[in-house]
Design a protein around this motif. Structure first.
Motif, PDB file in Angstrom:
ATOM      1  N   ASP A 156     -14.721  22.591   8.697  1.00 12.68           N
ATOM      2  CA  ASP A 156     -14.672  21.748  10.080  1.00 12.68           C
ATOM      3  C   ASP A 156     -16.016  21.511  10.271  1.00 12.68           C
ATOM      4  O   ASP A 156     -16.259  20.134  10.869  1.00 12.68           O
ATOM      5  CB  ASP A 156     -13.859  22.226  11.194  1.00 12.68           C
ATOM      6  CG  ASP A 156     -12.502  22.425  10.808  1.00 12.68           C
ATOM      7  OD1 ASP A 156     -12.068  21.756   9.893  1.00 12.68           O
ATOM      8  OD2 ASP A 156     -11.802  23.195  11.461  1.00 12.68           O
ATOM      9  N   GLN A 157     -16.997  22.297  10.293  1.00 15.86           N
ATOM     10  CA  GLN A 157     -18.389  22.141  11.012  1.00 15.86           C
ATOM     11  C   GLN A 157     -19.311  21.080   9.818  1.00 15.86           C
ATOM     12  O   GLN A 157     -19.853  20.397  10.636  1.00 15.86           O
ATOM     13  CB  GLN A 157     -19.272  23.552  10.914  1.00 15.86           C
ATOM     14  CG  GLN A 157     -20.616  23.302  11.417  1.00 15.86           C
ATOM     15  CD  GLN A 157     -21.482  24.645  11.185  1.00 15.86           C
ATOM     16  OE1 GLN A 157     -20.892  25.535  10.386  1.00 15.86           O
ATOM     17  NE2 GLN A 157     -22.503  24.619  11.775  1.00 15.86           N
ATOM     18  N   LEU A 183     -19.542  13.337  10.593  1.00 16.64           N
ATOM     19  CA  LEU A 183     -19.138  12.328  11.326  1.00 16.64           C
ATOM     20  C   LEU A 183     -20.311  11.792  12.394  1.00 16.64           C
ATOM     21  O   LEU A 183     -20.594  10.855  12.935  1.00 16.64           O
ATOM     22  CB  LEU A 183     -17.800  12.555  11.831  1.00 16.64           C
ATOM     23  CG  LEU A 183     -16.904  12.743  10.731  1.00 16.64           C
ATOM     24  CD1 LEU A 183     -15.490  12.971  11.672  1.00 16.64           C
ATOM     25  CD2 LEU A 183     -16.488  10.996  10.164  1.00 16.64           C
ATOM     26  N   ASN A 184     -20.686  12.798  13.101  1.00 14.12           N
ATOM     27  CA  ASN A 184     -21.781  12.696  14.136  1.00 14.12           C
ATOM     28  C   ASN A 184     -22.886  12.090  13.607  1.00 14.12           C
ATOM     29  O   ASN A 184     -23.692  11.179  13.863  1.00 14.12           O
ATOM     30  CB  ASN A 184     -22.236  14.198  14.986  1.00 14.12           C
ATOM     31  CG  ASN A 184     -20.960  14.719  15.499  1.00 14.12           C
ATOM     32  OD1 ASN A 184     -20.355  13.806  16.251  1.00 14.12           O
ATOM     33  ND2 ASN A 184     -21.032  15.949  15.841  1.00 14.12           N
ATOM     34  N   GLY A 185     -23.222  12.563  12.482  1.00 18.55           N
ATOM     35  CA  GLY A 185     -24.604  11.785  11.635  1.00 18.55           C
ATOM     36  C   GLY A 185     -24.097  10.554  11.222  1.00 18.55           C
ATOM     37  O   GLY A 185     -25.273   9.601  11.401  1.00 18.55           O
ATOM     38  N   LEU A 186     -23.210  10.085  10.730  1.00 20.35           N
ATOM     39  CA  LEU A 186     -22.721   8.781  10.538  1.00 20.35           C
ATOM     40  C   LEU A 186     -22.751   7.661  11.626  1.00 20.35           C
ATOM     41  O   LEU A 186     -23.312   6.621  11.421  1.00 20.35           O
ATOM     42  CB  LEU A 186     -21.205   8.933   9.881  1.00 20.35           C
ATOM     43  CG  LEU A 186     -20.583   7.581   9.394  1.00 20.35           C
ATOM     44  CD1 LEU A 186     -21.500   7.287   8.013  1.00 20.35           C
ATOM     45  CD2 LEU A 186     -19.250   7.675   8.865  1.00 20.35           C
ATOM     46  N   VAL A 187     -22.629   8.149  12.747  1.00 22.92           N
ATOM     47  CA  VAL A 187     -22.615   7.502  13.975  1.00 22.92           C
ATOM     48  C   VAL A 187     -24.064   6.989  14.071  1.00 22.92           C
ATOM     49  O   VAL A 187     -24.299   5.839  14.404  1.00 22.92           O
ATOM     50  CB  VAL A 187     -22.060   8.159  15.342  1.00 22.92           C
ATOM     51  CG1 VAL A 187     -22.475   7.584  16.347  1.00 22.92           C
ATOM     52  CG2 VAL A 187     -20.539   8.256  15.280  1.00 22.92           C
ATOM     53  N   ILE A 188     -24.903   8.089  13.855  1.00 19.77           N
ATOM     54  CA  ILE A 188     -26.315   7.709  14.185  1.00 19.77           C
ATOM     55  C   ILE A 188     -26.877   6.941  13.070  1.00 19.77           C
ATOM     56  O   ILE A 188     -27.635   5.809  13.245  1.00 19.77           O
ATOM     57  CB  ILE A 188     -27.313   9.012  14.290  1.00 19.77           C
ATOM     58  CG1 ILE A 188     -26.863   9.905  15.387  1.00 19.77           C
ATOM     59  CG2 ILE A 188     -28.899   8.687  14.346  1.00 19.77           C
ATOM     60  CD1 ILE A 188     -27.447  11.220  15.289  1.00 19.77           C
ATOM     61  N   SER A 230      -6.662  17.362   3.542  1.00 16.71           N
ATOM     62  CA  SER A 230      -7.901  18.131   3.837  1.00 16.71           C
ATOM     63  C   SER A 230      -9.136  17.570   4.007  1.00 16.71           C
ATOM     64  O   SER A 230      -9.358  16.347   4.040  1.00 16.71           O
ATOM     65  CB  SER A 230      -8.258  19.025   2.419  1.00 16.71           C
ATOM     66  OG  SER A 230      -8.750  18.305   1.452  1.00 16.71           O
ATOM     67  N   ASN A 231     -10.236  18.318   4.651  1.00 21.00           N
ATOM     68  CA  ASN A 231     -11.463  17.829   5.097  1.00 21.00           C
ATOM     69  C   ASN A 231     -12.203  17.498   3.744  1.00 21.00           C
ATOM     70  O   ASN A 231     -12.850  16.248   3.720  1.00 21.00           O
ATOM     71  CB  ASN A 231     -12.309  19.102   5.746  1.00 21.00           C
ATOM     72  CG  ASN A 231     -11.924  19.283   6.948  1.00 21.00           C
ATOM     73  OD1 ASN A 231     -11.384  18.665   7.470  1.00 21.00           O
ATOM     74  ND2 ASN A 231     -12.370  20.417   7.542  1.00 21.00           N
ATOM     75  N   ASN A 232     -11.623  17.877   2.479  1.00 14.58           N
ATOM     76  CA  ASN A 232     -12.530  17.330   1.426  1.00 14.58           C
ATOM     77  C   ASN A 232     -11.987  15.963   0.978  1.00 14.58           C
ATOM     78  O   ASN A 232     -12.652  15.101   0.621  1.00 14.58           O
ATOM     79  CB  ASN A 232     -12.154  18.525   0.263  1.00 14.58           C
ATOM     80  CG  ASN A 232     -12.804  19.698   0.237  1.00 14.58           C
ATOM     81  OD1 ASN A 232     -12.540  20.383   1.224  1.00 14.58           O
ATOM     82  ND2 ASN A 232     -13.761  19.881  -0.640  1.00 14.58           N
ATOM     83  N   ASP A 233     -10.671  15.710   1.325  1.00 19.67           N
ATOM     84  CA  ASP A 233     -10.443  14.430   0.801  1.00 19.67           C
ATOM     85  C   ASP A 233     -10.750  13.268   1.694  1.00 19.67           C
ATOM     86  O   ASP A 233     -10.879  12.445   1.592  1.00 19.67           O
ATOM     87  CB  ASP A 233      -8.433  14.448   0.982  1.00 19.67           C
ATOM     88  CG  ASP A 233      -7.937  15.420   0.211  1.00 19.67           C
ATOM     89  OD1 ASP A 233      -8.361  15.591  -1.008  1.00 19.67           O
ATOM     90  OD2 ASP A 233      -6.956  15.973   0.229  1.00 19.67           O
ATOM     91  N   ILE A 234     -11.046  13.644   3.077  1.00 21.06           N
ATOM     92  CA  ILE A 234     -11.439  12.879   4.017  1.00 21.06           C
ATOM     93  C   ILE A 234     -12.995  12.549   3.814  1.00 21.06           C
ATOM     94  O   ILE A 234     -13.150  11.305   3.618  1.00 21.06           O
ATOM     95  CB  ILE A 234     -11.350  13.585   5.598  1.00 21.06           C
ATOM     96  CG1 ILE A 234     -10.018  13.681   6.048  1.00 21.06           C
ATOM     97  CG2 ILE A 234     -12.224  12.742   6.527  1.00 21.06           C
ATOM     98  CD1 ILE A 234      -9.788  14.433   7.206  1.00 21.06           C
ATOM     99  N   LEU A 235     -13.753  13.508   3.224  1.00 22.83           N
ATOM    100  CA  LEU A 235     -15.295  13.205   3.261  1.00 22.83           C
ATOM    101  C   LEU A 235     -15.064  12.457   1.669  1.00 22.83           C
ATOM    102  O   LEU A 235     -15.803  11.660   1.606  1.00 22.83           O
ATOM    103  CB  LEU A 235     -15.726  14.862   2.930  1.00 22.83           C
ATOM    104  CG  LEU A 235     -17.240  14.662   2.632  1.00 22.83           C
ATOM    105  CD1 LEU A 235     -17.942  14.119   3.930  1.00 22.83           C
ATOM    106  CD2 LEU A 235     -17.893  16.028   2.291  1.00 22.83           C
TER     107      LEU A 235
END
Length: 79
Positions: A54-55, A61-66, A2-7
């Motif tokens: 998902d949002q 992930l986008n913020g992590l790149v920055i 799940s997204n929670n697991d990924i986070l």
């Protein structure tokens, strides 16, 4: 997975705390509170568990790149 697991796994792998995750989300102008974020790290059967959408994961992930690379350089003007 799940997204929670990924986070959760990214949080542990990158050794991030809740304040840093909130800062990372702020880099892409996404606001989230400490309690709301904490609810995503709870067990699935906990009464205050909140699913990570998902949002939220996309913005993280986008913020992590920055956060890791720095802001994107502006593109040169096209002729």
């Amino acid at each position: 997975m799940s997204n929670n697991d990924i986070l959760k796994k990214l949080r542990v792998a990158l050794e991030l705390n809740n304040e840093e995750i909130i800062k990372i989300l702020g880099l892409v102008n996404f606001k989230i509170g400490k309690s709301e974020l904490g609810d995503m790290f709870r067990s699935n059967d906990h009464a205050n568990f909140k699913a990570c959408g998902d949002q939220i994961l996309r913005n993280f992930l986008n913020g992590l790149v920055i956060y890791k690379r720095g802001p994107r350089d502006p593109k040169p003007a096209e002729k």
